[in-house]
Design a protein around this motif. Structure first.
Motif: not given
Length: 473
Positions: A34-41, A61-66, A111-114, A119-123
């Motif tokens: 829910y957070i990755v799909e609806n809250k994060l930019d 990127p949403s799938v990789m993050l999840k 490794a490449k998307m750090h 910034p997602l940590f702050t979100q």
């Protein structure tokens, strides 16, 4: 006789699966999706890809993050294990929508998307703040040692690495000399020796390349410290389970719901050097959060254990605005609750002897006979010492320094109790605060008085329940 149905837990079964029904409300994976799909930019990831006209479609990127965060939450930190779970585990298949990325894609994303991920940590913290999960009543900092994927055998100062390179080259040269002097060696031995020579040459070349492309690391006192060829950012550090090559994982969290506001891995042996940069990052995070809920920093308490205690750190925290409570390593010994406990004293003595490997306690400045009027000093053995410095500055304090005569220290019967190593160039040194410095309390002395007060003990006692469960969990 009882008759039970058979256990078919290892039996394969073909069944129709609706992935959406596998993610149940109230679970971690439901909140994650829910957070990755609806809250994060996630628009910051789009600039990385330029494949709308040419090239294969990328993994969202949403799938990789999840799948990465779900893997981390279940203790899967290897990209191979995460990729395998996407093929075999129904939960990972449901979260990813049955997308099965190769493990190289998972590793490459981390490794490449750090820069896009950070910034997602702050979100996420902003979401926590909106939900009222950050109390801003007390922050606590602590750390743990993390082992890196690098061998400690490849650590050393540039001087030590240079000597190791020379040693490898000498060993390689000896193999050639052996072949030249013994022509009758068998083919098998020659092949084995040539493989060994190739290995030695490769190691020497590795050190040569590292020394040519890197600068030597220096410690807080400006002296060279060990670098690691495989992982230059890591450090060689001692833990309760032996010496490792790794990092200090430092985190600062809020006491209300143990939300982590700052976290970073530092290639530093001691925790003292990490406090100031960590607090600076904490202040930056607080500035980014909802200002309507911000609290005056004077009312926010900040706690840390004795590993972060130093004059420089306490001075910095005194000017930071936080109401700080940082213990020193004698804090519990001064506590009346423990002072009368023989068990505590016995355990403390056992631990001290274990650390010192059975050696007697070293003499401190209190064991020396200092006469401020005549500016003379005698050591515990009764030998006179010479004054090597006056008004010597250290941690904003002024000291008078004395040094023992080398001829006395070399034959002194109390040498083991006075010096960690036998003297070679100078005798035992000791320093005493000047009269002016004694009147001016250091930040360490001020913190001792503060933390020994009933209020200070009460506030510091909350540190354990605030930060330790974060690392325990």
């Amino acid at each position: 006789m009882a008759n039970y149905k058979p256990d078919l837990s290892c039996q394969n079964k073909f069944i129709p699966i609706n992935f959406a029904e596998q993610i149940l409300p109230g679970t971690f994976e439901y909140a994650l999706c829910y957070i990755v799909e609806n809250k994060l930019d996630l628009s910051g990831f789009d600039a990385w890809y330029n494949n709308d006209k040419t090239g294969a479609a990328a993994y969202p990127p949403s799938v990789m993050l999840k799948i990465i965060l779900l893997g981390y939450a279940h203790g899967l930190i290897s990209s191979r294990r995460i990729a395998k779970a996407c093929e075999t585990n129904i939960l990972f298949m449901s979260v990813s929508g049955d997308i099965q990325p190769h493990y190289t894609s998972v590793a490459g994303f981390v490794a490449k998307m750090h820069e896009q991920i950070e910034p997602l940590f702050t979100q996420v913290l902003m979401i926590c703040d909106e939900e009222g999960l950050i109390g801003r009543n007390m922050f606590a900092i602590d750390g743990c040692k993390l082992k890196s994927n690098a061998s400690k055998e490849w650590s050393g100062t540039f001087d030590e690495l240079g000597r190791k390179k020379a040693k490898l080259e000498r060993a390689s040269k000896r193999i050639i000399e052996r072949h030249q002097s013994q022509d009758s060696l068998s083919e098998e031995l020659i092949t084995q020796d040539l493989k060994q020579k190739e290995k030695l040459d490769k190691s020497a070349d590795k050190i040569t390349e590292f020394l040519a492309t890197h600068e030597e690391k220096t410690g807080s006192k400006g002296k060279p410290i060990k670098s690691n060829i495989t992982d230059p950012d890591s450090a060689k550090m001692t833990t309760s389970k032996g010496t490792i090559q790794g990092y200090n994982g430092i985190a600062i969290n809020d006491d209300k719901h143990q939300i982590i506001l700052q976290a970073q891995a530092w290639g530093s042996v001691g925790e003292q050097q990490t406090l100031q940069p960590a607090v600076k990052q904490l202040k930056q995070q607080l500035d980014k959060l909802n200002t309507d809920k911000s609290t005056d920093e004077q009312t926010i308490k900040f706690t840390a254990d004795s590993g972060f205690n130093s004059e420089a750190n306490l001075e910095y925290m005194a000017k930071s605005g936080f109401d700080t409570y940082i213990a020193d390593n004698q804090f519990r010994k001064r506590n009346p609750l423990f002072k009368d406990s023989e068990t505590y004293e016995t355990e403390q003595e056992k631990r001290r002897l274990k650390r010192s490997k059975g050696k007697p306690r070293l003499f401190t400045s209190e064991d020396f006979h200092y006469d401020e009027t005549t500016q003379t000093c005698r050591c515990p053995a009764g030998n006179d010492m010479w004054r090597s410095g006056i008004n010597v500055k250290s941690h904003n304090q002024k000291y008078t320094r004395f040094c023992g005569y080398l001829k006395d220290c070399k034959v002194c019967p109390l040498q083991q109790q006075c010096m960690r190593q036998p003297p070679t160039k100078t005798g035992r040194q000791v320093q005493f605060k000047n009269d002016e410095s004694r009147k001016q309390l250091s930040y360490i002395d001020k913190m001792k008085a503060k933390i020994d007060s009933p209020m200070g003990r009460r506030q510091y006692s909350k540190r354990l329940g605030c930060i330790e469960p974060v690392f325990g969990n």
